[in-house]
Structure formats: structure tokens, C-alpha cells
Write a protein that holds these residues in place. Structure first.
Motif, PDB file in Angstrom:
ATOM      1  N   ARG A   1      -5.050  37.795  11.451  1.00  0.00           N
ATOM      2  CA  ARG A   1      -5.271  36.470  12.441  1.00  0.00           C
ATOM      3  C   ARG A   1      -3.785  36.092  11.769  1.00  0.00           C
ATOM      4  O   ARG A   1      -3.601  35.434  10.642  1.00  0.00           O
ATOM      5  CB  ARG A   1      -6.210  35.605  11.719  1.00  0.00           C
TER       6      ARG A   1
ATOM      7  N   TYR B   1      -0.738  33.130   7.854  1.00  0.00           N
ATOM      8  CA  TYR B   1      -2.007  33.222   6.663  1.00  0.00           C
ATOM      9  C   TYR B   1      -1.140  34.579   6.534  1.00  0.00           C
ATOM     10  O   TYR B   1      -1.819  35.127   4.811  1.00  0.00           O
ATOM     11  CB  TYR B   1      -2.936  33.914   7.267  1.00  0.00           C
TER      12      TYR B   1
ATOM     13  N   ASN C   1     -12.480  29.077  -0.641  1.00  0.00           N
ATOM     14  CA  ASN C   1     -11.090  28.390   0.459  1.00  0.00           C
ATOM     15  C   ASN C   1     -11.935  27.833   1.774  1.00  0.00           C
ATOM     16  O   ASN C   1     -13.142  28.880   2.260  1.00  0.00           O
ATOM     17  CB  ASN C   1     -10.452  29.474   0.766  1.00  0.00           C
TER      18      ASN C   1
ATOM     19  N   GLY D   1     -11.604  27.100   4.504  1.00  0.00           N
ATOM     20  CA  GLY D   1     -10.901  27.271   5.887  1.00  0.00           C
ATOM     21  C   GLY D   1     -10.956  26.092   6.849  1.00  0.00           C
ATOM     22  O   GLY D   1     -11.188  25.162   5.991  1.00  0.00           O
ATOM     23  N   ALA D   2     -11.385  25.952   7.937  1.00  0.00           N
ATOM     24  CA  ALA D   2     -11.569  24.785   8.285  1.00  0.00           C
ATOM     25  C   ALA D   2     -12.628  23.656   8.459  1.00  0.00           C
ATOM     26  O   ALA D   2     -12.013  22.521   8.275  1.00  0.00           O
ATOM     27  CB  ALA D   2     -11.942  25.255  10.257  1.00  0.00           C
TER      28      ALA D   2
ATOM     29  N   HIS E   1     -11.227  20.775   6.440  1.00  0.00           N
ATOM     30  CA  HIS E   1     -10.869  18.668   6.808  1.00  0.00           C
ATOM     31  C   HIS E   1     -12.481  18.351   7.509  1.00  0.00           C
ATOM     32  O   HIS E   1     -12.160  17.582   8.418  1.00  0.00           O
ATOM     33  CB  HIS E   1      -9.832  19.473   8.131  1.00  0.00           C
TER      34      HIS E   1
ATOM     35  N   HIS F   1      -6.153  27.274  -0.960  1.00  0.00           N
ATOM     36  CA  HIS F   1      -5.526  27.510   0.651  1.00  0.00           C
ATOM     37  C   HIS F   1      -4.501  28.724   0.665  1.00  0.00           C
ATOM     38  O   HIS F   1      -3.657  28.571  -0.619  1.00  0.00           O
ATOM     39  CB  HIS F   1      -5.359  26.749   1.038  1.00  0.00           C
ATOM     40  N   LEU F   2      -4.069  29.517   1.410  1.00  0.00           N
ATOM     41  CA  LEU F   2      -3.629  30.598   1.326  1.00  0.00           C
ATOM     42  C   LEU F   2      -2.185  29.664   2.179  1.00  0.00           C
ATOM     43  O   LEU F   2      -1.160  30.218   1.377  1.00  0.00           O
ATOM     44  CB  LEU F   2      -4.204  31.888   2.140  1.00  0.00           C
ATOM     45  N   SER F   3      -2.537  29.298   2.843  1.00  0.00           N
ATOM     46  CA  SER F   3      -0.918  28.067   3.043  1.00  0.00           C
ATOM     47  C   SER F   3      -0.819  26.747   3.295  1.00  0.00           C
ATOM     48  O   SER F   3      -2.314  26.607   2.007  1.00  0.00           O
ATOM     49  CB  SER F   3      -1.199  27.973   4.922  1.00  0.00           C
TER      50      SER F   3
ATOM     51  N   ARG G   1      -4.759  18.947   9.024  1.00  0.00           N
ATOM     52  CA  ARG G   1      -5.215  19.553   8.055  1.00  0.00           C
ATOM     53  C   ARG G   1      -4.648  19.367   6.489  1.00  0.00           C
ATOM     54  O   ARG G   1      -4.929  20.095   5.332  1.00  0.00           O
ATOM     55  CB  ARG G   1      -4.232  21.402   8.269  1.00  0.00           C
TER      56      ARG G   1
HETATM   57  C1  DQA Z   1      -6.207  27.917   5.388  1.00  0.00           C
HETATM   58  C2  DQA Z   1      -6.253  26.494   5.634  1.00  0.00           C
HETATM   59  C3  DQA Z   1      -6.981  25.826   6.634  1.00  0.00           C
HETATM   60  O1  DQA Z   1      -6.410  25.103   7.253  1.00  0.00           O
HETATM   61  C4  DQA Z   1      -7.263  26.411   7.704  1.00  0.00           C
HETATM   62  O2  DQA Z   1      -8.568  25.757   8.825  1.00  0.00           O
HETATM   63  C5  DQA Z   1      -7.992  28.244   7.207  1.00  0.00           C
HETATM   64  C6  DQA Z   1      -7.200  28.908   6.503  1.00  0.00           C
HETATM   65  C7  DQA Z   1      -5.434  28.740   4.138  1.00  0.00           C
HETATM   66  O3  DQA Z   1      -6.145  29.310   3.802  1.00  0.00           O
HETATM   67  O4  DQA Z   1      -4.841  28.184   4.181  1.00  0.00           O
HETATM   68  O5  DQA Z   1      -8.318  28.682   8.116  1.00  0.00           O
HETATM   69  O6  DQA Z   1      -8.143  27.844   4.727  1.00  0.00           O
END
Ligand code: DQA
Length: 147
Positions: free
Chosen positions: A19, A24, A75, A77-78, A81, A101-103, A112
């Protein structure tokens, strides 16, 4: 006896590696879990690693953690937010939570930048890719020893 850490991964994190690798990275969730298991054994922590695409299941896991785990790494993910339900679940537990969060979510789209999880988490690590999970384990070990 080792203290126990539950690592909860939210939606789409099962697709890591395939993905949006430019965002990521190329590492799979299984590889991150493997590295976490190794780091955990050095820190004398026991970890359980889970992933769900379902918000309610993540709420259930947070609620149940109190009985079985000493600390949580999430984590979301979405759902980070969007989810007041996850925020309320974290507020409703005495188990400390570390957000990962990875990013670097603050360098990305405006939507975000806000995290419901951060409102109740002990702290947040972002922008270091999969290594952030290992950093979170070090933080967990420190919190469990020193509060
Ligand atoms: C995330 C950042 C989120 O904005 C995104 O929706 C993810 C991954 C991250 O690990 O960077 O799914 O949580």
C-alpha cells in the motif's frame, strides 16, 4: 514475570508493503511484528500484535486490555482522525496508551493533522516508519518502570 504489551493496528495496515510504498515504505506488518518481538524480548516484555479493519473490534480490544495487558501501543490508521469512539475507549481505560504512525502525519494532508487518539495518549511517535513501533516499545518499557 514479563509485563504485557498489546499492539493494535487499525484499518489498511494489513496492506503494508503493497500500500502506497512511497508513503509507508516497503516493509510488511509481519516484518514489523517480527522486529517488535525481538525488541520486546530484549526489553523483557511480552507482546501481542493485532490488526483490525473494524472500529468496533478495536474498541472491544481497548476495553478488554485492562484485564490482560499492562500497556497499549496503537496505530489507529485512518480512525486516528475520525474516531470519537476510540478516544472514549482510551479515556475509559486505566491502561496507558502510546500512539504510533509510520508517516509524519503533520507533513501530510490537513485532515491528518488532527488525532483523536493524541487527546488521551501518553505520547505519540510518528514519521520513523516501522522503526517507530520499536521506539514505542522502548517508551513502553520506560513508562512501566518509571511511570
Ligand atoms: C497512518 C497515518 C494515517 O493518516 C493513515 O490513515 C494510515 C496510516 C500511519 O501509520 O502513518 O492508515 O496511521
Amino acid at each position: 514475570m514479563s509485563q504485557k504489551v498489546l499492539v493494535i493496528n487499525g484499518p489498511n495496515l494489513n496492506l503494508l508493503g503493497k500500500r502506497e510504498p512511497d508513503v509507508y515504505g516497503a516493509e510488511s506488518l509481519a516484518s514489523i511484528e517480527d522486529k517488535c518481538q525481538k525488541r520486546a524480548s530484549v526489553l523483557d516484555l511480552e507482546i501481542e500484535f493485532r490488526q483490525s479493519n473494524t472500529e468496533g473490534e478495536m474498541v472491544d480490544w481497548i476495553q478488554q486490555a485492562e484485564d490482560n495487558f499492562d500497556i497499549l501501543i496503537i496505530n489507529a490508521g485512518a480512525y486516528t482522525h475520525t474516531s470519537v469512539a476510540l478516544l472514549d475507549a482510551i479515556k475509559g481505560t486505566t491502561t496507558p496508551v502510546i500512539e504510533v504512525h509510520l508517516s509524519n502525519i503533520h507533513q501530510r494532508e490537513e485532515f491528518r493533522h488532527h488525532s483523536f487518539i493524541s487527546k488521551a495518549a501518553k505520547g505519540m511517535i510518528c514519521g520513523f516508519g516501522g522503526f517507530g513501533y520499536e521506539m514505542a516499545l522502548d517508551a513502553a518499557s520506560n513508562i512501566l518502570k518509571n511511570g
